[in-house]
Write an enzyme that holds these catalytic residues in place. Structure first.
Site, PDB file in Angstrom:
ATOM      1  N   ASP A 177       0.863  -1.188   0.000  1.00 57.47           N
ATOM      2  CA  ASP A 177       0.000   0.000   0.000  1.00 57.47           C
ATOM      3  C   ASP A 177       0.897   1.234   0.000  1.00 57.47           C
ATOM      4  O   ASP A 177       1.885   1.278   0.730  1.00 57.47           O
ATOM      5  CB  ASP A 177      -0.867   0.051   1.263  1.00 57.47           C
ATOM      6  CG  ASP A 177      -1.766  -1.171   1.413  1.00 57.47           C
ATOM      7  OD1 ASP A 177      -2.309  -1.637   0.400  1.00 57.47           O
ATOM      8  OD2 ASP A 177      -1.910  -1.657   2.552  1.00 57.47           O
ATOM      9  N   ARG A 199      -1.315  -3.146  -3.973  1.00 54.60           N
ATOM     10  CA  ARG A 199      -2.631  -3.101  -3.338  1.00 54.60           C
ATOM     11  C   ARG A 199      -3.141  -1.654  -3.332  1.00 54.60           C
ATOM     12  O   ARG A 199      -3.188  -1.032  -4.372  1.00 54.60           O
ATOM     13  CB  ARG A 199      -2.512  -3.717  -1.926  1.00 54.60           C
ATOM     14  CG  ARG A 199      -3.810  -3.843  -1.204  1.00 54.60           C
ATOM     15  CD  ARG A 199      -4.787  -4.859  -1.790  1.00 54.60           C
ATOM     16  NE  ARG A 199      -5.950  -4.970  -0.926  1.00 54.60           N
ATOM     17  CZ  ARG A 199      -7.017  -5.715  -1.164  1.00 54.60           C
ATOM     18  NH1 ARG A 199      -7.081  -6.468  -2.228  1.00 54.60           N
ATOM     19  NH2 ARG A 199      -8.016  -5.745  -0.326  1.00 54.60           N
TER      20      ARG A 199
END
Ligand SMILES: *[C@@H]1O[C@H](CO)[C@@H](O)[C@H](O)[C@H]1NC(C)=O
Ligand SMILES: *[C@@H]1O[C@H](CO)[C@@H](O)[C@H](O)[C@H]1NC(C)=O
Length: 381
Positions: A177, A199
């Site tokens: 992330d 992600r």
């Protein structure tokens, strides 16, 4: 004439020398000061960058080059999976790391198969940023490659401005992330660019992230590893924190296919004057919470709204939009749609929670698409 030239160069010289955060946040993140007036410091390498980001000293950390974390923590080879969503293996699809048993608990879908995956370890965990930090880039040179930033566990008052976060194992779901909020307050993310992550590009959840402004940032979903097999990144902005107040203003979200944003828990989201372009799937996906979307532009967005089981006020018509004034302090602006589906949303209940909060202003969506595309992201301030 002569005088104004001298004045202009004096102003230019002052600007060129003053290194610091530009502007102040509006909306829910108003009041975020980051490292404040701390002396700007230039980290020599990734180790120093990490030390300065994670310690408990108020700092203004200036990035004028690329900080490449790829390889810095080694790589991992283990069993992951080819999820059912990867209908184009080896040809633009996205395989998955078995994070939190995602591959084996049914989330990978019927027909998912086990495969060996090799990924860079630095990408899967963000740097835990401490309180009172400003992280800013110079021009378009401030790049963090292969690792994200995480503001969590009570760290608060953080500004991230004018940097590019990229290359977090983009070939794998759960590869990393870019910016994670999980238990914080007062965060301002501005003029940041995010591209090529595995992600989420931005995630706030599950603990309270309180007051946040996400402004003038570019979420570039153009990828060679798409969970929807179409060159568009699916995992974009995920807002499911408890007690989160999030202003999204002036952002440019393009070539994505999903979750931009996904909204859940009791998040209060003000999405104002953003530009969605070339979205092959959906923008909003609302499972709960309160969302006001106004003055945005949707151009070539297949589904501005995937599903809504929360409260959405989509600024449906100028008459209904006057109901915003009592809670947001202004009449809501109409959203604009070009070659796009519809947003809908007539829930005035979504407005109520804005009362008494710092609410961002809004302008008409007219002409916004080109100005946002030109001004959002890195190297524009
Ligand atoms: C951050 O700054 C505030 C205000 O100066 C101060 O009260 C707080 O202790 C600082 N936090 C940390 C972790 O240094
Ligand atoms: C997507 O990225 C590729 C590779 O960098 C580039 O060649 C292409 O122009 C990009 N497409 C868009 C629409 O940005």
């Amino acid at each position: 004439m002569h005088f104004s030239v001298i004045v202009a160069s004096a102003i230019f010289a002052t600007r060129a020398m003053a290194v610091g955060v530009v502007g102040t946040p509006e909306g829910f993140g108003k009041g975020t000061t980051g490292g404040g007036s701390a002396t700007p410091q230039y980290p020599a390498d990734i180790a120093q960058l990490k030390t300065w980001l994670t310690d408990s000293t108020a700092r203004v950390i200036v990035l004028n080059k690329e900080y490449n974390f790829i390889g810095s923590e080694g790589s991992v080879t283990e069993t992951g999976c080819r999820p059912a969503s990867n209908t184009c293996p080896g040809n633009g699809g996205q395989d998955a790391i078995n994070q939190a048993s995602w591959c084996t608990n049914g989330n990978a879908g019927a027909g998912a198969t086990s495969i060996s995956v090799t990924y860079d370890k630095a990408g899967i965990s963000g740097i835990n940023v401490g309180s009172n930090k400003s992280i800013i880039g110079i021009g378009s040179s401030g790049v963090i490659k292969g690792k994200g930033l995480r503001i969590a566990n009570g760290a608060k008052n953080v500004i991230i401005q004018n940097i590019h976060i990229t290359n977090l194992n983009p070939q794998y779901i759960w590869g990393g992330d870019a910016i994670t909020l999980a238990g914080t307050d007062l965060v301002w993310v501005d003029h940041v660019k995010v591209s090529l992550v595995g992600r989420q590009m931005f995630v706030a959840g599950e603990s309270a992230s309180n007051r946040v402004t996400l402004s003038n940032s570019e979420f570039d979903g153009n990828t060679s590893w798409s969970a929807t097999c179409d060159g568009h990144h699916y995992w974009t902005i995920y807002l499911t924190g408890s007690n989160d107040l999030i202003t999204m203003k002036g952002n440019y979200i393009h070539h994505t296919s999903g979750r931009a944003p996904k909204v859940g828990s009791n998040t209060l989201l003000h999405a104002v004057n953003n530009y969605w372009y070339a979205v092959s799937g959906h923008a909003f996906d609302i499972s709960s919470g309160n969302v006001v979307a106004e003055g945005n532009v949707f151009q070539n967005v297949v589904k501005p709204l995937n599903a809504n089981t929360g409260n959405l006020f989509g600024s449906p018509d100028s008459n209904t939009n006057t109901q915003c004034a009592a809670y947001l302090g202004h009449n809501c602006q109409l959203n604009a749609f070009g070659s796009s589906g519809t947003l809908g949303g007539t829930s005035v209940n979504a407005l109520v929670n804005f009362a008494g909060k710092n609410v961002a202003s809004s302008v008409s969506s007219s002409g916004l698409a080109s100005s946002i595309a030109a001004n959002a992201g890195i190297g524009k301030i």
